[in-house]
Design an enzyme around this catalytic site. Structure first.
Site, PDB file in Angstrom:
ATOM      1  N   LYS A  33     -11.779 -16.216  -3.754  1.00  0.00           N
ATOM      2  CA  LYS A  33     -12.435 -16.621  -2.502  1.00  0.00           C
ATOM      3  C   LYS A  33     -13.789 -17.281  -2.802  1.00  0.00           C
ATOM      4  O   LYS A  33     -14.249 -17.279  -3.952  1.00  0.00           O
ATOM      5  CB  LYS A  33     -12.633 -15.399  -1.609  1.00  0.00           C
ATOM      6  CG  LYS A  33     -11.415 -14.515  -1.435  1.00  0.00           C
ATOM      7  CD  LYS A  33     -10.387 -15.080  -0.483  1.00  0.00           C
ATOM      8  CE  LYS A  33      -9.214 -14.117  -0.394  1.00  0.00           C
ATOM      9  NZ  LYS A  33      -8.166 -14.535   0.515  1.00  0.00           N
TER      10      LYS A  33
HETATM   11  C1  LIG Z   1      -7.249 -13.374   0.890  1.00  0.00           C
HETATM   12  C2  LIG Z   1      -6.669 -13.296   2.248  1.00  0.00           C
HETATM   13  C3  LIG Z   1      -6.408 -12.062   2.878  1.00  0.00           C
HETATM   14  C4  LIG Z   1      -6.466 -10.727   2.180  1.00  0.00           C
HETATM   15  O1  LIG Z   1      -7.568 -10.410   1.488  1.00  0.00           O
HETATM   16  P1  LIG Z   1      -7.489  -9.272   0.346  1.00  0.00           P
HETATM   17  O2  LIG Z   1      -8.927  -8.991   0.112  1.00  0.00           O
HETATM   18  O3  LIG Z   1      -6.793  -9.857  -0.828  1.00  0.00           O
HETATM   19  O4  LIG Z   1      -6.781  -8.096   0.915  1.00  0.00           O
HETATM   20  C5  LIG Z   1      -5.974 -12.083   4.183  1.00  0.00           C
HETATM   21  N1  LIG Z   1      -5.756 -13.227   4.846  1.00  0.00           N
HETATM   22  C6  LIG Z   1      -5.964 -14.417   4.277  1.00  0.00           C
HETATM   23  C7  LIG Z   1      -5.694 -15.648   5.078  1.00  0.00           C
HETATM   24  C8  LIG Z   1      -6.396 -14.499   2.952  1.00  0.00           C
HETATM   25  O5  LIG Z   1      -6.552 -15.694   2.376  1.00  0.00           O
END
Ligand SMILES: *Cc1c(COP(=O)(O)O)cnc(C)c1O
Length: 370
Positions: A183
């Site tokens: 991210k």
């Molecule tokens: C990364 C992501 C998540 C989940 O996040 P985690 O921290 O990996 O549980 C949920 N929704 C979207 C659209 C994402 O890109």
């Protein structure tokens, strides 16, 4: 053998090491002051009154379902063009995700499709700001108001994005952010939920901490809770990343702009939708769309042979094996999402991707397409 260009990479620097080591030496590894500092700094960043840190974006989405009172028999209208967690969180509470198709340009929920998907059982709309491009909140809010629905925002890909001149996370609806290492910023694993009121914040803190009441009694549990706490080492890493977030986001803008220039002359490859007056993207991934008829698997194999990572991004949720099996979904149900899933390709993208590597990626892509 040529050096592999990875799909993503976090940007960790001296400040991250400093704060993490400081936390290690403090001995306060959980429920300590770093989490409070992280929550305050994050709230300021996204322009929200309160933020609750959690152990992942998925955990945050799950708690938002509890916050919205979603339960068995309820329906939540959401997008099929997302990471699977944004629909799974509805299933966790025994409710049913109802998929509405997306807009072919933004790849976010098409408001007209959302309206058509609302039934007497609908309790909420779960909007995802996919690829860091804000969903059409104004239209979705009008629908929610007409039908008495809650709105939850999955902002896991959209830290730093803006909608109508304001940061994503400041709308007043619960908005969930995620900090997995691919991210915009990372805490290793981790997430955060931005909310408008202290009451919502207190409920999130309780739910993420085994349902403890705020009486302070360690072994008193007022409600069914979870261990969805973010630990202080992760929070320290997050705090350092937040301090540098503007720099990280600016670097990502630059990398994206360079791809835009390099790809402009490449036939058969469509770049991501540009910003407009209402939307300012925060760059999470760089996903291009290949022209219909191009053999994506072949392109990916040829890129891999040149040491360039790539990925189909994203598969539509309703066609995932679990959803097919449980709900009987087949191809053709949500054609816009399915078409995007069939033709999208994520290229290597992160804040410090060197210009030479980007040129290598685009050269390899050019060869792969001919
Ligand atoms: C990364 C992501 C998540 C989940 O996040 P985690 O921290 O990996 O549980 C949920 N929704 C979207 C659209 C994402 O890109």
């Amino acid at each position: 053998m040529t050096r592999e260009i990875p799909l993503s990479a976090p940007w960790i620097d001296g400040r991250e090491e400093e704060l993490v080591v400081e936390t290690l030496r403090s001995g306060r590894l959980s429920l300590g002051p770093m989490v409070d500092r992280f929550e305050a700094a994050f709230a300021e960043q996204v322009g929200a009154p309160c933020v609750a840190a959690v152990s992942s974006g998925t955990a945050g989405l799950h708690l938002c379902m509890r916050l919205a009172g979603i339960g068995p028999g309820d329906e939540v209208v959401t997008t099929p063009f997302s990471f699977v967690a944004s629909a799974n969180c509805v299933l966790y509470e025994g409710a049913t995700p109802v998929f509405a198709d997306v807009d072919p340009g933004t790849l976010n929920l098409d408001p007209a499709a959302v309206e058509a998907a609302v039934t007497p059982k609908t309790k909420a709309i779960l909007a995802v700001h996919i690829f860091g491009y804000a969903a059409e909140l104004r239209e979705l809010e009008a629908i929610a108001e007409r039908h008495g629905l809650a709105i939850v925002e999955d902002a896991c890909e959209a830290l730093g994005a803006e909608y109508r001149g304001r940061p994503v996370g400041s709308s007043g609806h619960p908005a969930v952010f995620a900090f997995y290492p691919n991210k915009q910023m990372t805490t290793g694993e981790g997430g955060a939920v931005a909310v408008a009121t202290e009451e919502e914040w207190a409920l999130l803190k309780s739910l993420s901490n085994q349902g403890r009441s705020d009486s302070g009694e360690w072994l008193t549990h007022a409600r069914l809770g979870y261990n969805y706490r973010l630990d202080d080492l992760s929070a320290a890493l997050g705090l350092a990343q937040l301090e540098r977030l503007d720099e990280i986001l600016a670097a990502r803008v630059e990398v994206a702009a360079r791809y835009g220039e390099l790809l402009a002359s490449l036939a058969g490859v469509e770049a991501p939708l540009p910003d407009d007056e209402e939307h300012r993207r925060s760059w999470f991934v760089y996903v291009v769309r290949l022209a219909p008829g191009i053999d994506r698997n072949g392109v990916m194999a040829r890129l891999a042979a040149e040491g360039v990572a790539s990925k189909p991004y994203l598969p539509s949720i309703h066609l995932q094996p679990y959803y097919r099996e449980r709900f009987g979904y087949r191809e053709g149900t949500l054609p816009v999402s399915e078409d995007a899933s069939a033709r999208s390709l994520a290229l290597p993208f992160h804040a410090r991707l060197p210009a030479e590597d980007q040129e290598r990626v685009v050269d390899a892509l050019r060869r792969a397409l001919t």
